[in-house]
Design an enzyme around this catalytic site. Structure first.
Site, short mmCIF file in Angstrom:
data_model
loop_
_atom_site.label_atom_id
_atom_site.label_comp_id
_atom_site.label_asym_id
_atom_site.label_seq_id
_atom_site.Cartn_x
_atom_site.Cartn_y
_atom_site.Cartn_z
N ASP A 63 -16.47 72.55 -62.63
CA ASP A 63 -15.17 71.87 -62.64
C ASP A 63 -14.56 71.81 -61.25
O ASP A 63 -14.91 72.58 -60.35
CB ASP A 63 -14.21 72.55 -63.61
N GLU A 67 -13.70 77.25 -64.26
CA GLU A 67 -13.44 78.32 -63.30
C GLU A 67 -12.11 78.13 -62.61
O GLU A 67 -11.38 79.10 -62.34
CB GLU A 67 -14.58 78.38 -62.27
#
Length: 411
Positions: free
Chosen positions: A84, A179
């Site tokens: 991400d 994350e």
């Protein structure tokens, strides 16, 4: 163009921006689009046990190609990066540009909008003269955090599979979602991952090696005010916005991110919105030192208590939650991870730069789940913003570094 750069450009073309305050996991389904692409590429190159689970985690293994005497064993080594990108800046329709043989001056990123950057803005740029840089067009982030790490791990895997004569132990690979919103290991399958030790590849400049990170907490503040016509407000109005400003003023003025560095912690007001009637504030609290971290949380609680005593019970609601802790105590018993990474860098003529992380990684939380996991460089700079960039040469060297660490682990 080299394979690692080609991979990187392919991955940043997929919008994987995560979102905060979501109950679903991953927070955005679009992260799974990159996960599916990585799953297909891992399978095609011959990685074993490739899978993407319902949460969007991607796993794979490269079996050991060495045999050891009975009773001895090479530890299974893991490499982890996250898919991400940060919610802080758009990750959609990224238009990367390659600046070949950077001349050391200003880089014009967007002529139409007049966006540029140079060493006078970011002094680290001066060290990349003569290298090939990938930059944005000044309207989005780039995604080097952490798609550079993803590309480097993928290229490392491809190298070992294309060169089976090179000895190595079992190598475990994982790519995580979410994350950037602090949830990257919420559903991480430590046992199924299969590694005894691991590294996240999620750091900055070539040579960075990190095994200390912040202790971290979040503070959600809700302030309840009383609105009334300002013409008749004397003694009756309770302005939630002003109380919020008063709360901020009770915190140490120099303990904010813009005034701190190295091991210095901070209170960071990350968001504030509201009206006279109601105001919400979001803070993150950070410190490497646990005693100082606990003192910062205590100060936040005292500030809220003071304002409640001043303006009335339950005027200020404080929801204070720990996020992650400093991995240092979990890495110390496995310090060979650091020594091995330093040895690998020196053998490759890379200058090691051991420094504390002014943030956190998936590895910090994994270390507390029983998987010691310091952090390696990924090569990028200026993460989470429009001026993010990465050196192609740095990505190439980091691929070499991952290969070398895997080889040394097998000795």
């Amino acid at each position: 163009m080299t394979s690692v750069a080609e991979r990187f450009l392919r991955y940043v073309a997929v919008d994987t921006q995560s979102m905060e305050d979501q109950s679903a996991f991953p927070s955005t389904e679009k992260q799974k689009q990159l996960g599916q692409l990585l799953k297909e590429e891992l399978t095609a190159m011959g990685v074993s046990e490739v899978r993407m689970d319902d949460y969007g985690y991607v796993y794979g293994k490269i079996p050991s190609n060495i045999s050891w005497p009975e009773g001895s064993q090479v530890p299974a080594l893991g490499f982890i990066s996250h898919m991400d990108t940060s919610p802080a800046c758009s990750g959609a329709e990224i238009r990367p540009q390659i600046i070949k043989n950077y001349d050391g001056g200003r880089i014009l990123m967007n002529r139409e909008l007049g966006i540029s950057m140079g060493p006078e803005d970011y002094e680290e740029l001066a060290g990349y003269k003569g290298q090939d840089l990938i930059v944005t067009d000044g309207t989005t982030l780039l995604g080097a955090d952490d798609k550079a790490g993803v590309a480097e791990i993928m290229e490392m895997a491809a190298y070992f599979l294309a060169n089976p004569e090179i000895p190595h132990g079992k190598i475990c690979i994982a790519f995580t979602p979410d994350e950037e919103v602090g949830r990257g290991t919420d559903f991480f399958d430590v046992e199924g991952f299969g590694a005894d030790i691991a590294y996240t590849v999620d750091g900055g400049a070539l040579g960075e090696l990190e095994y200390e990170n912040f202790n971290a907490a979040s503070a959600a503040v809700t302030i309840h005010g009383i609105s009334i016509h300002p013409g008749s407000a004397r003694g009756k109005m309770k302005n939630a916005i002003l109380i919020g400003m008063e709360l901020q003023a009770l915190l140490p003025v120099y303990e904010n991110p813009a005034c701190t560095d190295g091991y210095e912690g901070f209170f960071h007001l990350d968001g504030m919105k509201g009206s006279v009637e109601s105001c919400t504030m979001k803070y993150i609290i950070r410190d490497h030192d646990m005693k100082k971290f606990q003192a910062k949380k205590k100060l936040m609680e005292q500030a809220a208590a003071y304002l409640n005593d001043k303006y009335g019970e339950n005027t200020v609601e404080l929801d204070l939650k720990d996020s992650y802790y400093n991995m240092l105590e979990k890495i110390k018993p496995h310090y060979e991870l650091i020594e091995r990474a330093v040895q690998a860098m020196k053998e490759l003529d890379i200058q090691p730069k051991i420094c504390p992380i002014r943030g956190g990684t998936d590895g910090a939380r994994l270390s507390f789940k029983g998987l010691p996991c310091p952090n390696l460089c990924a090569g990028g700079h200026n993460f989470h913003g429009r001026f993010e960039y990465v050196s192609i040469q740095s990505m190439e060297r980091i691929v070499e570094l991952l290969v070398k660490i895997a080889q040394l682990t097998a000795l």
